[in-house]
Design a protein around this motif. Sequence first.
Motif, PDB file in Angstrom:
ATOM      1  N   GLU A 111       0.850  -1.194   0.000  1.00 48.16           N
ATOM      2  CA  GLU A 111       0.000   0.000   0.000  1.00 48.16           C
ATOM      3  C   GLU A 111       0.878   1.234   0.000  1.00 48.16           C
ATOM      4  N   ILE A 313      -9.522  -5.616   0.192  1.00 46.15           N
ATOM      5  CA  ILE A 313      -9.393  -4.213   0.588  1.00 46.15           C
ATOM      6  C   ILE A 313     -10.793  -3.644   0.781  1.00 46.15           C
ATOM      7  N   THR A 381      -6.684  -3.186   4.640  1.00 49.10           N
ATOM      8  CA  THR A 381      -6.207  -4.327   3.851  1.00 49.10           C
ATOM      9  C   THR A 381      -6.187  -5.558   4.746  1.00 49.10           C
TER      10      THR A 381
END
Length: 411
Positions: A111, A313, A381
């Motif tokens: 990320e 996600i 996540t």
Amino acid sequence: MKAHYLVMLAAMMAAAGCSTNNKSDKLETEQTQAAGTFGYDLAFLKKHKETIVLTAPDNADARALINPAFQGRVMTSTANGNAGNSYGWINYKLIESGVYQPHMNGFGGEERFWLSPEGGQFSVYFKKGQTFDFENWQTPALIDTVAYKVAESDASSVKFQVDAMIENYHGKTFVIGISREVQMLTKQNIADLLDLPALSGVKAVAYRSTNSITNKDEEWKPESGMLGIWLLGMFRPSDQTTIIAPFSKALSEKPLITDDYFGKIPADRLVVKDSLLFLKADGKHRSKIGIAPKSARNVAGSYDAEKGMLTIIKFDLDPQGQYMKSTWELHKDPYNGDALNAYNDGKLADGTQMGPFYELESNSSVRALKEGESITHRQSTFHFEGEKAALNVIAQKVLGVNIDQIGEVFK
């Protein structure tokens, strides 16, 4: 008395030696873990950059690696300690070289914080008057090579802050403050966020990032452009990995899906049926999809049938909001962009390839901020490994798909 003292001293020295040996053993274990494990990536990143290890408050095996030098990105995570699978894709060769690349430094990470839009008259990746082609495309240093300062941290969270100026294609200069916080989630957090029963039969790791941009200058105006928050995650592909993006028909009878970013995607790589989109994530064919906010749902994911790994996600979504359009062209409707994107890496026309990897991406909506106002975008996540039946419960509940159905899509 002297004998007693000597016995105590010997015991203390033995304990100290044991402690030292434990630390040495731990370091040696990290350094000798096999490629593809969290321990391997921990040792590699520590060797080259300051690396922060976050651990879930209720699970010592659930960990994530964060790098301030790479804009506070989450480089990778694991649900099973140092010997467990490492989920993020990392560009070892680039990081080891220590040499910055033109256009973009693809360090990897599951990320990273970016800004939108990428293309169009309000782009922050092209200078005013330039043509929209690769030779002119340049990722701003602010989201590429600038290190972010740690403002706060503890064992399970870290917060970064940076002040900056950035100019868009229109010529508008933004004076902004960026705040980014990454926080590890507990098992109860995971269950609550995904509306799941108590987790059983799976190993899990999850984190949430809270990202804000604050306007520190004059009011933003639609006619001169606005900035959005763009979160991108790079993951390890496999021949049996599939991206799943559920979509909604509530606000649009026809799903608002873009599937021709790099040319039409072959039918054996993209399937859209009912309210689900499936995209191959094998890192062997460059392809990208986007879903507009009126059709997107606030979740997406992927499933690796080879390793039995489910990734999800979940992100902030405003179905009626304005989202920046990022295609490399001038736009008639620059605020009609995607809320969700997914990308599968592949070779470029010249035969080169950065990865292989695949990406799950979410975008924030935008609005005209007055001085002192902010926009915030949150994304969580999740990674799960374990019994197929347990993974299926999660996939059905969150993504609306059966695990076996995923495996049959491209057969």
